[in-house]
Design an enzyme around this catalytic site. Structure first.
Site, PDB file in Angstrom:
ATOM      1  N   GLU A  55      -9.461  28.056 -45.164  1.00 59.59           N
ATOM      2  CA  GLU A  55      -9.906  28.326 -46.537  1.00 59.59           C
ATOM      3  C   GLU A  55     -11.356  27.913 -46.787  1.00 59.59           C
ATOM      4  OE1 GLU A  55      -6.807  26.690 -49.033  1.00 59.59           O
ATOM      5  OE2 GLU A  55      -5.339  28.152 -48.311  1.00 59.59           O
ATOM      6  N   GLU A 113      -1.253  32.357 -43.969  1.00 60.48           N
ATOM      7  CA  GLU A 113      -0.550  31.340 -44.762  1.00 60.48           C
ATOM      8  C   GLU A 113      -0.221  31.944 -46.109  1.00 60.48           C
ATOM      9  OE1 GLU A 113      -2.347  27.360 -45.000  1.00 60.48           O
ATOM     10  OE2 GLU A 113      -1.790  27.321 -47.120  1.00 60.48           O
TER      11      GLU A 113
END
Length: 524
Positions: free
Chosen positions: A207, A324
């Site tokens: 991220e 994810e």
């Protein structure tokens, strides 16, 4: 006497009818109002192709002190403290044969690896509110890496490991600048090769793309870092085939960032990964409403469509994965993301992502938080575990164009069947009171659809006890699914149904229907 016989016959008929009604209610859920619909499966060509091991789950780094909204839901589910000898855990992973497991998460960019050339103390994460993500740097000791790989070998898991992409970078106003210091990561990779541990893929960062979470890395710098990882993998695995995949960036989709990254990384990445938390924060009280709202579920299609378009227009052969996806961020929501209702969101995501040629879909998490496929404390499977296992066993690699004509509350997807003839159809009924009779229509079927003596359709009806959406148990064809005293995963037995009959989809239920007597061009 004749009247008595007739009365007895009427009573017997009514008794048998009541038994039949009870049986139908047990399998399909309470029947309620009826509607009819048609599912059209267009079988000339597949519209997508998924990996054979499409279903993937994650293991995270969060320590027990990780809390959200005043509740601490991670327990001992960290890569550093998970009980790898638990029988249920072992059997749950083995049942997939294989399950892809992605090791990573928020803290992965603060992990150092305790290899012999690491000069820093190998200490665990410590809670510290002044640090990014609320924890200090942590360390993976090599004895624990050995234990993890022993577990993966026993269970047949295919491992994707997320590397620390912030190593060597300085963070200025939220931007992580400078080249990746790959020394420690290379040391871990070479240790892994020496120990002959099998790694399916090495992923760089978590991220950090686009605006980033905690910190962001510019696309051109990320491309350079991935090129460096590619070179390490090529060198470390010289003479080894197949080599692990190089995977990046493991973050939220940002169209401009992804385009630039792809153009500048060339052929260095084999897989591009993105994350999905489209339901909002775990503390939100409206999660169930969103899950059961077909228009809300449709919204995520824009991400899949945009990414597919970018990949098609790029000069690379890179594939897309969901690296994810927990739906509701900040550890999910107890009795929602670990309950029956979440299978509507989860299975819809699996179906939708496959339509747009996503090759693998990693669920956050295998265990940990409120969105684990397994209960964090007991290791018992939550409903989504069984949903994932049925998908894995029934939905084949080739994705078929599927259209439903009828109520908008039916969501449907179909694939060529896995390891068997025919097709498998997935149906989700979001309506809480209406039963839908679904008739199947096929285009480009090489066999007559309805024939005398044809094999029966195999159906798997998933419901919650008493239609309680917050239930953490699941019924398959009216029978509760649970592990036995030896920690063994239950067999998932189908209901055999006359193929000439419509598929009955009860209120708030999920149906997998395997139709063996179909030979579509796309599945030939």
């Amino acid at each position: 006497m004749g009247c008595q016989i007739r009365l007895l016959g009427l009573c017997l008929w009514m008794y048998l009818a009541s038994l039949s009604f009870i049986g139908v209610g047990a399998v399909y859920g309470r029947v309620g109002a009826f509607e009819k619909g048609i599912i059209l499966v267009h079988g000339k060509n597949a519209i997508g192709k998924i990996d054979d091991d499409f279903v993937c789950a994650t293991l995270d780094w969060w320590p027990p002190q990780k809390c959200d909204y005043g509740k601490c839901s991670w327990g001992h589910a960290s890569l550093l403290n998970l009980d790898l000898n638990n029988k249920i855990l072992l059997n749950a992973v083995k049942a997939f044969s294989p399950l892809k497991i992605r090791l990573g998460g928020t803290l992965q960019d603060k992990v150092i690896y305790g290899t012999e050339d690491n000069q820093q103390p190998c200490t665990p994460f410590i809670l510290n509110a002044n640090e990014m993500f609320g924890f200090t740097q942590g360390c993976l000791p090599m004895y624990r890496w050995d234990e993890l790989n022993s577990f993966f070998q026993k269970t047949g898991a295919k491992v994707i490991f997320g590397l620390n992409a912030l190593s060597g970078k300085s963070i200025k106003s939220g931007s992580a600048v400078g080249p990746w210091n790959c020394t420690n990561a290379e040391s871990l990779i070479r240790y892994t090769v020496r120990k002959k541990f099998t790694i399916h893929g090495w992923e760089l960062g978590n991220e950090l793309c686009g605006n980033g979470i905690g910190a962001s890395v510019a696309a051109d710098q990320y491309a350079s870092d991935v090129i460096a990882l590619r070179n390490i993998v090529q060198n470390a695995y010289r003479g080894v085939q197949p080599k692990p995949l190089v995977i990046a960036p493991g973050g939220f989709f940002d169209s401009d960032w992804f385009k630039e990254f792809l153009s500048k990384s060339g052929k260095s990445a084999d897989v591009i990964t993105h994350h999905i938390y489209n339901l909002g924060p775990g503390v939100d009280d409206h999660l169930t409403e969103r899950i059961l709202d077909p228009s809300y579920l449709d919204g995520e299609a824009n991400t899949f469509r945009s990414l597919k378009g970018i990949l098609q227009s790029s000069a690379t052969s890179v594939k897309s994965w969901v690296g994810e996806a927990g739906g509701a961020y900040n550890s999910g929501h107890h009795l929602v993301s670990d309950a029956f209702v979440y299978s509507f969101w989860y299975l819809d995501q699996l179906g939708m992502s496959a339509v747009y040629d996503t090759k693998t879909y990693c669920r956050q998490s295998l265990i940990g938080g409120n969105y684990g496929l397994l209960n964090t404390s007991t290791f018992m499977p939550n409903p989504d575990y069984y949903s994932a296992l049925l998908w894995h066993r029934l939905m084949g690699r080739r994705v078929l164009s599927t259209t439903f004509y009828g109520t908008k509350n039916i969501r449907t997807y179909s694939h060529c069947a896995k390891e068997s003839k025919g097709i498998t159809i997935l149906l989700l009924n979001l309506d809480n009171s209406t039963t839908v009779q679904v008739y199947v229509a096929l285009k480009f079927n090489k066999l007559p659809y309805r024939r005398v003596g044809e094999p029966a359709r195999r159906e798997y009806h998933l419901t919650a006890p008493d239609r309680n959406l917050q239930s953490q148990t699941m019924l398959l064809n009216g029978k509760m699914l649970s592990v036995n005293s030896a920690g063994e995963i239950p067999t998932l037995e189908p209901l055999y149904v006359d193929s000439t009959k419509p598929i009955i989809v009860g209120p708030l239920s999920i149906v997998f229907a395997h139709i063996p007597n179909v030979l579509l061009s796309a599945c030939g």
